[in-house]
Design an enzyme around this catalytic site. Structure first.
Site, short mmCIF file in Angstrom:
data_model
loop_
_atom_site.label_atom_id
_atom_site.label_comp_id
_atom_site.label_asym_id
_atom_site.label_seq_id
_atom_site.Cartn_x
_atom_site.Cartn_y
_atom_site.Cartn_z
N TYR A 1 -1.77 -0.52 10.84
CA TYR A 1 -1.94 -0.87 9.43
C TYR A 1 -0.69 -0.53 8.64
CZ TYR A 1 -3.69 -0.87 4.64
OH TYR A 1 -3.86 -1.10 3.28
N SER B 1 0.86 -1.18 0.00
CA SER B 1 0.00 0.00 0.00
C SER B 1 0.89 1.23 0.00
CB SER B 1 -0.88 0.00 1.26
OG SER B 1 -1.53 1.23 1.44
#
Length: 246
Positions: free
Chosen positions: A153, A140
């Site tokens: 995250y 990501s």
């Protein structure tokens, strides 16, 4: 370079995984799709078969090492090879650290990081033995940039980015196994639906209003990397919506 190759796609029941399975099949690959929602997998398999593609599906919880190993074994039994692994399964229940959503942290570490480790471990000996293969990890933009509410995250996605580079250094030059790290920005998928921290309602609303990437945009990047000639290893692809600043 993709035609007749065998590809495993995790988290294939929706979003990027679903789009990737379709794109790889349309490029000529045989696709093995795994996820926990087998009803969704059955629907996807039906679409692929209707288009003339070769597909198998099986329940896969990437947090369970035995299921990852069993999935890889089933693919080898059916097709005799595993050429591409797309580690796509992931969760993004963002929350501020002070909210202490520890169960969600555990789940993210289990899926986003340990799932990648387990699935890669299940195929790497085979790829190393035949001296060919391609590991494609979905990280990501959060694997590069840390932001408030994303501490855990981001940590998991930084780990995936670091792992990808470590795998590349270990296996690409020695065993001809290519490794690619895909780093999407905001994509219109189910990820935001996992956010339970009510203080992030504004973030979710803003994300929905943004002109996000489509899952197909990421699938196109994966097909590009997988279709590169054998002498070229596309190491990283960072792809953001045009309107995303960070």
């Amino acid at each position: 370079m993709i035609k007749d190759k065998v590809a495993i796609v995790t988290g294939a029941s929706s979003g990027i995984g679903l789009a990737t399975a379709l794109a790889l099949s349309r490029a000529g690959a045989k696709v093995a799709i795994g996820a926990r929602r087998t009803d969704k997998l059955a629907d996807l398999a039906g679409v692929i078969e209707k288009e003339g593609g070769s597909v198998m599906y099986r329940r896969l919880d990437v947090t369970q090492r035995s299921e990852c190993e069993g999935f890889a074994a089933a693919v080898l039994e059916k097709w005799g090879s595993i050429d591409i692994l797309v580690n796509n399964a992931g969760l993004m229940p963002l929350s501020f650290f002070q909210s202490l959503k520890i169960d969600e942290w555990d789940r993210m570490v289990d899926v986003n990081l340990k799932g990648v480790l387990y699935c890669t471990a299940a195929v790497i000996s085979h790829m190393k033995e035949k001296k060919s293969g391609h590991i494609i990890n979905i990280s990501s933009v959060a694997g590069r940039t840390v932001f408030p509410s994303g501490s855990v995250y981001c940590a998991t996605k930084h780990a995936v980015t670091a792992l990808s580079e470590g795998l590349r250094q270990e296996f690409s030059t020695r065993s001809n196994v290519r490794v690619t790290c895909i780093e999407p920005g905001v994509v219109d998928t189910e990820l935001n639906s996992t956010i339970t921290d009510e203080s992030l309602a504004g973030f979710v609303k803003k994300a929905k209003e943004m002109e996000s990437l489509r899952a197909e945009d990421i699938a196109d990047a994966i097909v590009y990397a997988a279709g590169a000639p054998p002498h070229a290893n596309i190491n990283e692809i960072l792809i953001r919506p045009t309107t995303q600043e960070r």
